[in-house]
Design a protein around this motif. Structure first.
Motif, short mmCIF file in Angstrom:
data_model
loop_
_atom_site.label_atom_id
_atom_site.label_comp_id
_atom_site.label_asym_id
_atom_site.label_seq_id
_atom_site.Cartn_x
_atom_site.Cartn_y
_atom_site.Cartn_z
N ILE A 80 35.98 32.48 53.64
CA ILE A 80 37.42 32.35 53.49
C ILE A 80 37.65 31.11 52.64
CG2 ILE A 80 39.63 31.99 54.62
CD1 ILE A 80 38.35 33.23 57.15
N ALA A 81 38.36 31.25 51.53
CA ALA A 81 38.62 30.13 50.63
C ALA A 81 40.11 29.87 50.56
CB ALA A 81 38.06 30.43 49.24
N TYR A 82 40.49 28.62 50.62
CA TYR A 82 41.87 28.19 50.45
C TYR A 82 41.89 27.42 49.15
CZ TYR A 82 46.49 26.42 51.79
OH TYR A 82 47.83 26.13 51.85
N CYS A 83 42.40 28.05 48.07
CA CYS A 83 42.26 27.51 46.73
C CYS A 83 43.59 27.14 46.11
CB CYS A 83 41.58 28.55 45.83
SG CYS A 83 39.97 29.05 46.41
N LYS A 84 43.53 26.11 45.26
CA LYS A 84 44.70 25.70 44.49
C LYS A 84 44.79 26.61 43.27
CE LYS A 84 44.62 21.53 42.74
NZ LYS A 84 44.82 20.11 42.43
N ASN A 138 37.24 36.42 37.10
CA ASN A 138 38.48 37.20 37.14
C ASN A 138 39.19 37.04 38.48
OD1 ASN A 138 38.02 38.18 34.53
ND2 ASN A 138 36.79 39.88 35.31
N SER A 139 39.30 35.80 38.95
CA SER A 139 39.98 35.44 40.20
C SER A 139 39.32 36.05 41.44
CB SER A 139 41.45 35.84 40.15
OG SER A 139 42.10 35.17 39.10
N ARG A 140 38.06 36.44 41.33
CA ARG A 140 37.32 36.98 42.48
C ARG A 140 36.02 36.19 42.66
NH1 ARG A 140 37.97 41.88 44.73
NH2 ARG A 140 35.72 42.08 44.89
N LEU A 141 35.67 35.90 43.89
CA LEU A 141 34.38 35.27 44.16
C LEU A 141 33.29 36.33 44.02
CD1 LEU A 141 35.28 33.06 47.24
CD2 LEU A 141 35.08 32.36 44.85
#
Length: 163
Positions: A12-16, A78-81
């Motif tokens: 789970i990532a909380y990203c700016k 592309n905004s995906r891990l």
């Protein structure tokens, strides 16, 4: 902020996230990214999907250690891990133990893996092992001594005090 140690989602990532530029200032929003890993852990006898125990962001790339000791490289594409590489060897303590905890940390531009090993009791660390990540082959090299530095580790994070 990245959380590991959960089975689903694997991370789970909380990203700016930069939304726009307003005059001379940037406007940010924060997003929550759930990363489901559908890749089998190469070191799991039952070929279960990878679960991660420790993760670090280093030079814009994430490095995560799986429950079975595989190191993976995760990049945002592309905004995906996305897992872009998996080590061919696993990281495990060199001695048997009742319990151990592993930490990925950055020190002086290198990634270290620290094992706190409990051989006799779950409450007492009997042994510490440190490894340095060698690039580009993602191999762990034993570190005998960290000169001139003190590394403090706790259950929630690893940190190096400022000099």
């Amino acid at each position: 902020l990245i959380l590991s140690g959960v089975s689903s989602p694997a991370l789970i990532a909380y990203c700016k996230n930069q939304l726009s530029v307003d005059g001379s200032s940037l406007i940010y929003d924060y997003i929550l990214i759930n990363y489901e890993c559908d890749i089998s852990d190469p070191f799991d006898a039952k070929r279960k999907c990878m679960q991660f125990t420790s993760i670090i962001k280093f030079e814009g790339v994430y490095f995560a250690l799986s429950l079975q000791g595989a190191l993976v490289v995760i990049q945002e594409i592309n905004s995906r891990l996305t897992i872009t590489s998996i080590s061919s060897s696993r990281a495990v303590p060199s001695v048997s133990s009742r319990f151990f905890r592993e930490y990925l940390v950055e020190l002086d531009g290198e990634i270290l893996l620290v094992f706190l090993i409990n051989q006799k009791s779950d409450r007492v660390v009997d042994r510490v092992e440190v490894f340095r990540l060698r690039f580009p082959d993602l191999k762990w090299i034993t570190v005998e001594m960290i000169r001139g530095k003190t590394l403090f580790l706790d259950q929630s994070r690893a940190m190096l005090p400022e000099k």
